[in-house]
Enzyme design. Structure first.
Site, PDB file in Angstrom:
ATOM      1  N   LEU A  45       0.815  -1.213   0.000  1.00  0.00           N
ATOM      2  CA  LEU A  45       0.000   0.000   0.000  1.00  0.00           C
ATOM      3  C   LEU A  45       0.846   1.260   0.000  1.00  0.00           C
ATOM      4  CD1 LEU A  45      -3.203   0.822   1.906  1.00  0.00           C
ATOM      5  CD2 LEU A  45      -1.184   2.196   2.452  1.00  0.00           C
ATOM      6  N   ASN A  47       0.464   5.499   0.466  1.00  0.00           N
ATOM      7  CA  ASN A  47      -0.441   6.609   0.768  1.00  0.00           C
ATOM      8  C   ASN A  47       0.290   7.946   0.669  1.00  0.00           C
ATOM      9  OD1 ASN A  47       0.314   5.214   3.409  1.00  0.00           O
ATOM     10  ND2 ASN A  47      -0.668   6.994   4.306  1.00  0.00           N
ATOM     11  N   ASP A  48       0.268   8.798   1.676  1.00  0.00           N
ATOM     12  CA  ASP A  48       0.698  10.193   1.537  1.00  0.00           C
ATOM     13  C   ASP A  48       2.028  10.379   0.808  1.00  0.00           C
ATOM     14  OD1 ASP A  48      -1.255  10.018   3.477  1.00  0.00           O
ATOM     15  OD2 ASP A  48      -0.277  11.372   4.884  1.00  0.00           O
ATOM     16  N   TYR A 107       5.935   7.967   9.999  1.00  0.00           N
ATOM     17  CA  TYR A 107       4.797   8.641   9.396  1.00  0.00           C
ATOM     18  C   TYR A 107       5.243   9.841   8.549  1.00  0.00           C
ATOM     19  CZ  TYR A 107       1.192   5.885  11.800  1.00  0.00           C
ATOM     20  OH  TYR A 107       0.355   4.886  12.225  1.00  0.00           O
ATOM     21  N   ARG A 168       1.194  15.281  14.060  1.00  0.00           N
ATOM     22  CA  ARG A 168       1.971  14.636  12.999  1.00  0.00           C
ATOM     23  C   ARG A 168       2.093  15.518  11.751  1.00  0.00           C
ATOM     24  NH1 ARG A 168      -2.667  11.486  13.915  1.00  0.00           N
ATOM     25  NH2 ARG A 168      -4.321  11.637  12.337  1.00  0.00           N
ATOM     26  N   ASP A 169       2.804  14.954  10.766  1.00  0.00           N
ATOM     27  CA  ASP A 169       2.915  15.514   9.410  1.00  0.00           C
ATOM     28  C   ASP A 169       3.621  16.872   9.360  1.00  0.00           C
ATOM     29  OD1 ASP A 169       1.234  13.329   9.000  1.00  0.00           O
ATOM     30  OD2 ASP A 169      -0.567  14.545   8.728  1.00  0.00           O
TER      31      ASP A 169
END
Length: 494
Positions: A45, A47-48, A107, A168-169
């Site tokens: 998978l 994602n971002d 993350y 986060r991020d």
């Protein structure tokens, strides 16, 4: 698909035997939905998008990656390198969950340059024995040989008082020699927020406070912040979770959008207009931006959403990134256009000029599964105009334009297998000006629609039968005069 256990989701890629990886790879390679000119996971998978940057003659594009299946599990950063954002070379997993702080995933985060070196700031995810989340912010440096070296300890060891562990991020930008980090957060009232930190040495980070907007109660979490100035306007991008739909707006499970105005970086106040979605289709989330070699602001998003199952899951993989878009502000409005470098994928140009009416016309010899289609609406006397791509006797992806309402609708109700759970099978947007141009990028299992030279964008995954290759047009009543330009797109499967 059987439910994944916690142990399966948090198994390390490095601990899996080569035979299992080869079996997964073979399964993915046989999938009929594999893309040809989009970044997609080799297995597992995606994602971002993470760590986007142009540095010393190369572009670096990373993404969140769980290798062992189409589910969210133990996340790595997987990185690509490119000279032009069209042809990509896989570097592989670069930031790995190999410390206590990131034991449950590396993350999302961002890339920045400091003292002539490339650095990444990212969120480390750890779970304690009671499965409580512990989020810390870390920095890693890329050496000249390409290896990644993490700083020995977190640069931000906990969220500030009054905020939860949904923290986060980090997105880093530099202004007047000072480094700022915008970090997604949730306050103890369960409201989404963005927090600002500053540093002059990238080791010691001072919490400055919460970015003040007029969106006080606008979802329970804001993810993936981004901040930049574009043509004199300050742009704050983020992804609010927990927004109710309003008519044709906010129909996806989570949103991605921006507020535009003027930001006082010292007082943390944003004087802004309304929140606008960046994309009006089905599958778009977690966008990030960076500057290209010419100083243009480039956006790349995740062509997918959390908490949704996609038909490709059955083949052992999930999701891809969007094509890169150039952002500009024109007459106070955001425009998003595909990067010009994508033109190098074009082959076999075909053009057609003529009228469409209520009798459906198959455009011969127009057909394909991977193509760019430019439709110029030269005259329009029709009440509604219909454009269909990836058609067969039973399948079609339909674009409808209603002239009176200036409403553009993407309908994938007959596009084959559908992701689920998803609210409805149509997405619509109201244009600022009458429709004059559509530019479509169609890959094996996706369509990206640029309207009126970047006024709106609609993105969707479509899981259509491989025999659905037709292109059609018609109207409800009246006629429209159209010019079609089609190119086959030849990409090397990434």
């Amino acid at each position: 698909m059987s439910e994944w256990t916690k142990e399966q989701r948090y198994q390390k890629y490095e601990d899996v035997d080569q035979q299992t990886i080869e079996k997964l790879t073979e399964q993915v390679n046989q999938s009929e939905y594999r893309q040809t000119f989009h970044i997609q996971p080799q297995i597992g998978l995606l994602n971002d998008p993470n760590g986007l940057i142009y540095f010393k003659g190369n572009y670096y594009v990373s993404h969140q990656w769980f290798p062992l299946g189409p589910v969210h599990g133990l996340k790595y950063w997987y990185t690509y390198q490119s000279k032009d954002l069209v042809d990509f070379k896989a570097i592989g997993p670069t930031i790995k969950p190999d410390t206590k702080d990131d034991s449950h995933g590396v993350y999302s985060g961002s890339a920045f340059e400091y003292h002539d070196h490339l650095y990444y700031m990212y969120t480390a995810n750890h779970r304690d024995s009671d499965w409580n989340r512990i989020s810390t912010q870390h920095i890693a440096k890329m050496s000249k040989d390409g290896s990644i070296n993490k700083f020995p300890k977190a640069v931000i060891s906990a969220p500030p008082s009054g905020y939860t562990q949904h923290f986060r991020d980090p997105k880093v930008h530099v202004q007047d020699g000072v480094y700022y980090a915008m970090i997604a957060a949730q306050n103890i009232k369960k409201q989404g927020r963005i927090l600002q930190y500053r540093s002059t040495d990238i080791v010691n980070w001072e919490f400055q406070g919460e970015v003040q907007t007029n969106l006080d109660d606008f979802g329970y979490m804001w993810e993936c912040p981004d901040y930049f100035n574009l043509n004199g306007y300050d742009m704050l991008l983020f992804c609010p979770q927990g927004i109710d739909s309003e008519g044709e707006r906010f129909k996806n499970i989570y949103q991605s959008g921006y507020i535009m105005g003027q930001y006082d970086i010292n007082n943390l106040t944003m004087n802004h207009a309304d929140f606008h979605e960046l994309d009006y289709g089905f599958d778009f989330y977690a966008p990030q931006t960076f500057l290209d070699e010419n100083g243009q602001r480039i956006l790349i998003g995740w062509m997918g959403l959390p908490d949704i199952n996609y038909p490709s899951d059955a083949d052992g993989w999930a999701h891809c990134l969007t094509i890169p878009r150039v952002l500009t502000i024109e007459s106070g409005n955001l425009k998003q256009r595909p990067i010009k470098a994508l033109e190098k994928l074009r082959t076999n140009e075909e053009t057609a000029l003529g009228y469409a009416n209520k009798f459906t016309r198959q455009l011969h010899p127009y057909e394909g599964k991977q193509f760019e289609l430019i439709i110029d609406i030269l005259e329009n006397e029709a009440t509604e105009v219909y454009f269909e791509v990836r058609t067969s006797k039973t399948e079609s992806t339909l674009i409808t334009y209603n002239k009176r309402e200036q409403k553009l609708t993407l309908d994938r109700s007959e596009s084959g297998q559908l992701p689920e759970p998803v609210e409805g099978t149509t997405r619509s947007t109201y244009l600022d000006t009458p429709l004059s141009k559509l530019q479509l990028f169609v890959d094996t299992s996706s369509v990206e629609i640029f309207c009126n030279d970047g006024e709106r964008v609609m993105t969707a995954r479509i899981f259509t039968d491989e025999n659905a290759t037709g292109i059609k047009t018609s109207t409800e009543s009246g006629q429209t005069y159209l010019k079609f330009t089609k190119y086959d797109l030849k990409g090397d499967t990434i």
